[in-house]
Design a protein around this motif. Sequence first.
Motif, PDB file in Angstrom:
ATOM      1  N   LEU A  74      -7.629  11.484  -2.186  1.00 15.17           N
ATOM      2  CA  LEU A  74      -6.719  10.898  -1.205  1.00 15.17           C
ATOM      3  C   LEU A  74      -7.450   9.905  -0.318  1.00 15.17           C
ATOM      4  O   LEU A  74      -6.942   8.821  -0.011  1.00 15.17           O
ATOM      5  CB  LEU A  74      -6.083  12.007  -0.365  1.00 15.17           C
ATOM      6  N   PHE A 110       0.291   3.277  -3.942  1.00 13.70           N
ATOM      7  CA  PHE A 110       1.252   4.096  -3.204  1.00 13.70           C
ATOM      8  C   PHE A 110       1.865   5.172  -4.088  1.00 13.70           C
ATOM      9  O   PHE A 110       2.038   6.320  -3.675  1.00 13.70           O
ATOM     10  CB  PHE A 110       2.354   3.209  -2.611  1.00 13.70           C
ATOM     11  N   LEU A 113      -0.610   7.903  -4.515  1.00 10.45           N
ATOM     12  CA  LEU A 113      -0.724   8.723  -3.309  1.00 10.45           C
ATOM     13  C   LEU A 113       0.408   9.739  -3.236  1.00 10.45           C
ATOM     14  O   LEU A 113       0.194  10.930  -3.000  1.00 10.45           O
ATOM     15  CB  LEU A 113      -0.688   7.823  -2.071  1.00 10.45           C
ATOM     16  N   HIS A 114       1.635   9.278  -3.448  1.00 12.24           N
ATOM     17  CA  HIS A 114       2.770  10.194  -3.364  1.00 12.24           C
ATOM     18  C   HIS A 114       2.725  11.244  -4.467  1.00 12.24           C
ATOM     19  O   HIS A 114       3.092  12.400  -4.250  1.00 12.24           O
ATOM     20  CB  HIS A 114       4.079   9.409  -3.431  1.00 12.24           C
ATOM     21  N   LEU A 117       0.209  13.899  -3.442  1.00 14.05           N
ATOM     22  CA  LEU A 117       0.743  14.774  -2.394  1.00 14.05           C
ATOM     23  C   LEU A 117       1.785  15.729  -2.967  1.00 14.05           C
ATOM     24  O   LEU A 117       1.840  16.899  -2.595  1.00 14.05           O
ATOM     25  CB  LEU A 117       1.342  13.927  -1.273  1.00 14.05           C
ATOM     26  N   ASN A 118       2.620  15.239  -3.889  1.00 14.48           N
ATOM     27  CA  ASN A 118       3.594  16.146  -4.501  1.00 14.48           C
ATOM     28  C   ASN A 118       2.910  17.191  -5.363  1.00 14.48           C
ATOM     29  O   ASN A 118       3.401  18.314  -5.488  1.00 14.48           O
ATOM     30  CB  ASN A 118       4.594  15.346  -5.340  1.00 14.48           C
TER      31      ASN A 118
ATOM     32  N   ILE B   4       1.605  18.607   4.435  1.00 17.40           N
ATOM     33  CA  ILE B   4       1.847  17.730   3.288  1.00 17.40           C
ATOM     34  C   ILE B   4       2.993  16.776   3.604  1.00 17.40           C
ATOM     35  O   ILE B   4       2.943  15.585   3.272  1.00 17.40           O
ATOM     36  CB  ILE B   4       2.141  18.573   2.036  1.00 17.40           C
ATOM     37  N   LEU B   7       1.629  14.141   5.764  1.00 17.07           N
ATOM     38  CA  LEU B   7       0.888  13.159   4.982  1.00 17.07           C
ATOM     39  C   LEU B   7       1.838  12.203   4.272  1.00 17.07           C
ATOM     40  O   LEU B   7       1.599  10.993   4.219  1.00 17.07           O
ATOM     41  CB  LEU B   7       0.003  13.874   3.958  1.00 17.07           C
ATOM     42  N   GLN B   8       2.928  12.736   3.729  1.00  9.75           N
ATOM     43  CA  GLN B   8       3.879  11.874   3.033  1.00  9.75           C
ATOM     44  C   GLN B   8       4.515  10.887   3.994  1.00  9.75           C
ATOM     45  O   GLN B   8       4.680   9.701   3.675  1.00  9.75           O
ATOM     46  CB  GLN B   8       4.943  12.732   2.346  1.00  9.75           C
ATOM     47  N   VAL B  11       2.010   8.193   4.709  1.00  9.23           N
ATOM     48  CA  VAL B  11       1.936   7.197   3.632  1.00  9.23           C
ATOM     49  C   VAL B  11       3.094   6.217   3.762  1.00  9.23           C
ATOM     50  O   VAL B  11       2.925   4.993   3.626  1.00  9.23           O
ATOM     51  CB  VAL B  11       1.940   7.897   2.258  1.00  9.23           C
ATOM     52  N   ALA B  15       2.861   2.184   4.400  1.00 11.50           N
ATOM     53  CA  ALA B  15       3.580   1.196   3.579  1.00 11.50           C
ATOM     54  C   ALA B  15       4.435   0.292   4.456  1.00 11.50           C
ATOM     55  O   ALA B  15       4.472  -0.934   4.269  1.00 11.50           O
ATOM     56  CB  ALA B  15       4.447   1.922   2.547  1.00 11.50           C
ATOM     57  N   PHE B  70      -4.308   8.943   8.600  1.00 10.03           N
ATOM     58  CA  PHE B  70      -4.152   9.547   7.276  1.00 10.03           C
ATOM     59  C   PHE B  70      -5.427  10.280   6.876  1.00 10.03           C
ATOM     60  O   PHE B  70      -5.376  11.411   6.371  1.00 10.03           O
ATOM     61  CB  PHE B  70      -3.817   8.452   6.260  1.00 10.03           C
ATOM     62  N   ASP B  71      -6.581   9.651   7.117  1.00 15.33           N
ATOM     63  CA  ASP B  71      -7.849  10.317   6.791  1.00 15.33           C
ATOM     64  C   ASP B  71      -8.016  11.598   7.595  1.00 15.33           C
ATOM     65  O   ASP B  71      -8.510  12.609   7.085  1.00 15.33           O
ATOM     66  CB  ASP B  71      -9.019   9.372   7.066  1.00 15.33           C
ATOM     67  N   VAL B  74      -5.889  14.200   6.041  1.00 17.01           N
ATOM     68  CA  VAL B  74      -6.500  14.674   4.798  1.00 17.01           C
ATOM     69  C   VAL B  74      -7.628  15.647   5.112  1.00 17.01           C
ATOM     70  O   VAL B  74      -7.784  16.680   4.453  1.00 17.01           O
ATOM     71  CB  VAL B  74      -7.006  13.476   3.970  1.00 17.01           C
TER      72      VAL B  74
END
Lengths: 168, 139
Positions: A74, A110, A113-114, A117-118, B4, B7-8, B11, B15, B70-71, B74
């Motif tokens: 990650l 991206f 990454l997703h 995570l999933n 989690i 984190l999503q 992300v 974006a 984000f880091d 994580v």
Amino acid sequence: MATATYPPPPPYYRLYKDYLQNPKSAPDPPPPIEGTYLCFGANYTTSDVLPTLEEQGVRQLYSKGPNVDFKKELRSLNGELQLHVLELADILIERPSQYARRVEEISTVFKNLHHLLNSLRPHQARATLIHILELQIQRRKQAVEDIKRRREEARRLLNESLATLDGH
Amino acid sequence: MDIISQLQEQVNLIAHLAFNTVGTLQRDAPPNRLSPNYPEPPAHATEDGSNFSEQPKLMSTTLVKAAKQFDALVAALPISESGEEAQLKRISELQAENDAIGLELQKQLEAAEKELNQVQELFRQASDNCLNLKKPDDS
């Protein structure tokens, strides 16, 4: 020519005319679907698993295999994403016509990454189950100790009562 | 919210910020001369020159902060070094221990129930004796 207010049922109702007397005279239902199938243009699967990136047509950027170091992957994907954004800014200045490939790279990062995570969700579910089991064990131990203590207390009270009665 | 999902969402935020950063760059960047054959492009239409460089700096700073967040998330992930097999083994061990303690609890409950019945029987006998007015022989 307008349709009737209460149209007749579809013609195949006649196939079930003798169902009460002979259930086998009616046609059987279709067998269950296995594997994948299309539904309104989307591809579905009967087994509820997370499809891999190759199955989704996306290039996988991290290492394959059962034991993935999620934290390292990650972090590296995050750094790679920042680099790609910087490269996109440079490309827009020097070679503007090549922006599409950079945007595609960013999109791939991206998606990876997703997906990573999933992929953590099953691990999270197992960890949650472990936590629930530990709580249950703790509660049961507490209940056992509680019952033992109360049994001992009841026995002590009973002995005291018997001693008092024998005293008379 | 679990980590989690955080984190999503992070992300998705990265974006969003990346998209907006590139968007503002394209919107506010001054025109560039592609070839000497073209005439000199007109001056940038913003009210002052410093206004252009401020917005991308601000958005880039926000983007980098989101990446650092984000880091941090994580790093805070509670992933054990053990893999799936170790987790399943741990679940099996906990299940066996749970069953054993369940049996112990059942045994304790049965013993407690038995003692309760004994006490109730004694109490019933005592009550019957009182009702029947039986007296001990103390001659």
